[in-house]
Design a protein around this motif. Structure first.
Motif, PDB file in Angstrom:
ATOM      1  N   GLU A  49      16.891 -13.502  -2.146  1.00 45.40           N
ATOM      2  CA  GLU A  49      18.260 -13.772  -1.730  1.00 45.40           C
ATOM      3  C   GLU A  49      19.195 -13.919  -2.930  1.00 45.40           C
ATOM      4  N   MET A  50      18.711 -14.520  -3.996  1.00 45.83           N
ATOM      5  CA  MET A  50      19.554 -14.716  -5.168  1.00 45.83           C
ATOM      6  C   MET A  50      19.918 -13.372  -5.810  1.00 45.83           C
ATOM      7  N   LEU A  51      18.937 -12.474  -5.941  1.00 44.82           N
ATOM      8  CA  LEU A  51      19.209 -11.155  -6.522  1.00 44.82           C
ATOM      9  C   LEU A  51      20.150 -10.344  -5.639  1.00 44.82           C
ATOM     10  N   ARG A  52      19.983 -10.444  -4.343  1.00 41.37           N
ATOM     11  CA  ARG A  52      20.878  -9.728  -3.437  1.00 41.37           C
ATOM     12  C   ARG A  52      22.305 -10.252  -3.542  1.00 41.37           C
ATOM     13  N   PHE A  53      22.439 -11.551  -3.717  1.00 43.83           N
ATOM     14  CA  PHE A  53      23.770 -12.139  -3.842  1.00 43.83           C
ATOM     15  C   PHE A  53      24.466 -11.629  -5.105  1.00 43.83           C
ATOM     16  N   TYR A  54      23.747 -11.672  -6.217  1.00 39.58           N
ATOM     17  CA  TYR A  54      24.342 -11.190  -7.465  1.00 39.58           C
ATOM     18  C   TYR A  54      24.579  -9.673  -7.432  1.00 39.58           C
ATOM     19  N   ALA A  55      23.726  -8.956  -6.727  1.00 39.00           N
ATOM     20  CA  ALA A  55      23.918  -7.510  -6.606  1.00 39.00           C
ATOM     21  C   ALA A  55      25.185  -7.195  -5.821  1.00 39.00           C
ATOM     22  N   SER A  56      25.450  -7.977  -4.771  1.00 38.27           N
ATOM     23  CA  SER A  56      26.671  -7.760  -3.991  1.00 38.27           C
ATOM     24  C   SER A  56      27.915  -8.052  -4.825  1.00 38.27           C
ATOM     25  N   ILE A  57      27.875  -9.152  -5.586  1.00 40.31           N
ATOM     26  CA  ILE A  57      29.014  -9.475  -6.448  1.00 40.31           C
ATOM     27  C   ILE A  57      29.200  -8.397  -7.524  1.00 40.31           C
ATOM     28  N   SER A  58      28.083  -7.926  -8.072  1.00 40.90           N
ATOM     29  CA  SER A  58      28.156  -6.884  -9.106  1.00 40.90           C
ATOM     30  C   SER A  58      28.755  -5.597  -8.544  1.00 40.90           C
ATOM     31  N   TRP A  59      28.425  -5.281  -7.294  1.00 40.73           N
ATOM     32  CA  TRP A  59      28.965  -4.069  -6.683  1.00 40.73           C
ATOM     33  C   TRP A  59      30.490  -4.113  -6.622  1.00 40.73           C
ATOM     34  N   TYR A  60      31.052  -5.221  -6.161  1.00 36.07           N
ATOM     35  CA  TYR A  60      32.510  -5.338  -6.069  1.00 36.07           C
ATOM     36  C   TYR A  60      33.145  -5.368  -7.459  1.00 36.07           C
ATOM     37  N   ALA A  61      32.478  -6.001  -8.403  1.00 34.43           N
ATOM     38  CA  ALA A  61      33.021  -6.052  -9.765  1.00 34.43           C
ATOM     39  C   ALA A  61      33.033  -4.658 -10.397  1.00 34.43           C
ATOM     40  N   ILE A  62      31.947  -3.924 -10.219  1.00 33.80           N
ATOM     41  CA  ILE A  62      31.879  -2.564 -10.778  1.00 33.80           C
ATOM     42  C   ILE A  62      32.938  -1.673 -10.140  1.00 33.80           C
ATOM     43  N   LEU A  63      33.089  -1.776  -8.837  1.00 34.43           N
ATOM     44  CA  LEU A  63      34.076  -0.957  -8.137  1.00 34.43           C
ATOM     45  C   LEU A  63      35.488  -1.258  -8.631  1.00 34.43           C
ATOM     46  N   LEU A  64      35.799  -2.537  -8.837  1.00 34.84           N
ATOM     47  CA  LEU A  64      37.127  -2.915  -9.318  1.00 34.84           C
ATOM     48  C   LEU A  64      37.372  -2.399 -10.735  1.00 34.84           C
ATOM     49  N   VAL A  65      36.378  -2.549 -11.600  1.00 34.57           N
ATOM     50  CA  VAL A  65      36.532  -2.091 -12.989  1.00 34.57           C
ATOM     51  C   VAL A  65      36.703  -0.576 -13.049  1.00 34.57           C
ATOM     52  N   VAL A  66      35.950   0.147 -12.241  1.00 30.56           N
ATOM     53  CA  VAL A  66      36.043   1.609 -12.248  1.00 30.56           C
ATOM     54  C   VAL A  66      37.405   2.066 -11.731  1.00 30.56           C
ATOM     55  N   ILE A  67      37.919   1.400 -10.700  1.00 26.69           N
ATOM     56  CA  ILE A  67      39.238   1.769 -10.174  1.00 26.69           C
ATOM     57  C   ILE A  67      40.315   1.560 -11.233  1.00 26.69           C
ATOM     58  N   VAL A  68      40.251   0.434 -11.930  1.00 24.62           N
ATOM     59  CA  VAL A  68      41.231   0.173 -12.990  1.00 24.62           C
ATOM     60  C   VAL A  68      41.098   1.200 -14.112  1.00 24.62           C
ATOM     61  N   ASP A  69      39.867   1.502 -14.489  1.00 22.62           N
ATOM     62  CA  ASP A  69      39.641   2.470 -15.570  1.00 22.62           C
ATOM     63  C   ASP A  69      40.153   3.860 -15.190  1.00 22.62           C
ATOM     64  N   LEU A  70      39.904   4.284 -13.959  1.00 16.99           N
ATOM     65  CA  LEU A  70      40.374   5.602 -13.527  1.00 16.99           C
ATOM     66  C   LEU A  70      41.893   5.642 -13.413  1.00 16.99           C
ATOM     67  N   THR A  71      42.507   4.539 -13.012  1.00 10.02           N
ATOM     68  CA  THR A  71      43.970   4.502 -12.930  1.00 10.02           C
ATOM     69  C   THR A  71      44.595   4.651 -14.311  1.00 10.02           C
ATOM     70  N   VAL A  72      44.072   3.899 -15.271  1.00 11.89           N
ATOM     71  CA  VAL A  72      44.591   4.007 -16.638  1.00 11.89           C
ATOM     72  C   VAL A  72      44.331   5.404 -17.207  1.00 11.89           C
ATOM     73  N   THR A  73      43.144   5.932 -16.936  1.00 11.61           N
ATOM     74  CA  THR A  73      42.809   7.278 -17.425  1.00 11.61           C
ATOM     75  C   THR A  73      43.734   8.327 -16.824  1.00 11.61           C
ATOM     76  N   GLY A  74      44.024   8.216 -15.523  1.00  9.74           N
ATOM     77  CA  GLY A  74      44.920   9.172 -14.881  1.00  9.74           C
ATOM     78  C   GLY A  74      46.327   9.127 -15.447  1.00  9.74           C
ATOM     79  N   LEU A  75      46.843   7.921 -15.726  1.00 13.74           N
ATOM     80  CA  LEU A  75      48.192   7.803 -16.293  1.00 13.74           C
ATOM     81  C   LEU A  75      48.257   8.391 -17.701  1.00 13.74           C
ATOM     82  N   ARG A  76      47.267   8.104 -18.504  1.00 16.20           N
ATOM     83  CA  ARG A  76      47.249   8.644 -19.871  1.00 16.20           C
ATOM     84  C   ARG A  76      47.082  10.163 -19.866  1.00 16.20           C
TER      85      ARG A  76
END
Length: 233
Positions: free
Chosen positions: A152-179
């Protein structure tokens, strides 16, 4: 005098012919010089077989002879099985050459979506930078593996990591697209030339570097990729 008498006899003056006939004979009779000229003019005989066959110069080959000549030019074996094997080998070599040309970025071998100077500029721009988005797929696979572990602990951290990775990638792609959009506007002022180029760059940025098609021609940082050495057997 003798010539005059013979001329009169020829025209019928001495045989009791009508004066009108004698006059016509004297007017319309061919002169001796014209007869001599006709006798001296050579007559040219028309060669036999003149026409399309004379201009062609050779007979039309038969169908089987033409097919045999074509197979000989293509070096096709007479055996049907050997001919099929040779054809498959030629197709395999042609496909390999086509793919090799596409992977090295040859404009003639690229699909329509990858052609053009704007697309080449986008590939060069994206490949020369180390972006977070190119690690998106490996990170997603890693998170998926952690969610399958019965903890359960690994699944919890995996779920949090999924949302964190998705947010970071969206920000990175937005900045990349503007540049990338600013770089394209500076390089290609015409809007029609850069149509769809930003989206093309974002999709390439999300791919793993080794799996990009065509392969990157520059390393992260802008250094050119050295050519591969041919394999020695």
């Amino acid at each position: 005098m003798a010539q005059s008498v013979s001329h009169r006899r020829a025209c019928g003056w001495l045989d009791g012919a009508r004066p009108g006939a004698a006059y016509a004979c004297g007017v319309f009779r061919r002169s001796k010089s014209a007869d001599d000229a006709d006798a001296q003019t050579p007559t040219t005989a028309k060669p036999e077989g003149s026409g399309a066959s004379a201009g062609k110069g050779h007979a039309t080959p038969k169908r089987r002879d033409a097919e045999a000549a074509r197979k000989t030019a293509l070096k096709v074996p007479a055996d049907p099985k050997a001919a099929k094997r040779a054809m498959r080998e030629r197709d395999r070599v042609a496909r390999a050459e086509q793919r090799e040309a596409m992977m090295r970025g040859d404009e003639r071998a690229l699909p329509q979506r990858d052609r053009g100077p704007a697309r080449a500029f986008v590939r060069q721009w994206v490949d020369s930078r180390r972006l977070i988005a190119e690690f998106f797929l490996p990170l997603v696979v890693l998170v998926l593996i952690f969610t399958l572990i019965p903890n359960e602990m690994l699944r919890f951290y995996a779920s949090i990591s999924w949302y964190a990775i998705l947010l970071v990638v969206i920000v990175d792609l937005t900045v990349t697209g503007l540049r990338l959009s600013r770089a394209l506007k500076a390089q290609f002022p015409d809007k029609a030339d850069r149509k769809g180029a930003v989206f093309y760059g974002i999709m390439r940025a999300m791919q793993i570097r080794r799996l990009r098609v065509p392969l990157p021609q520059v390393k992260a940082g802008g250094a050119p990729v050295p050519p591969k050495k041919p394999r020695t057997r």
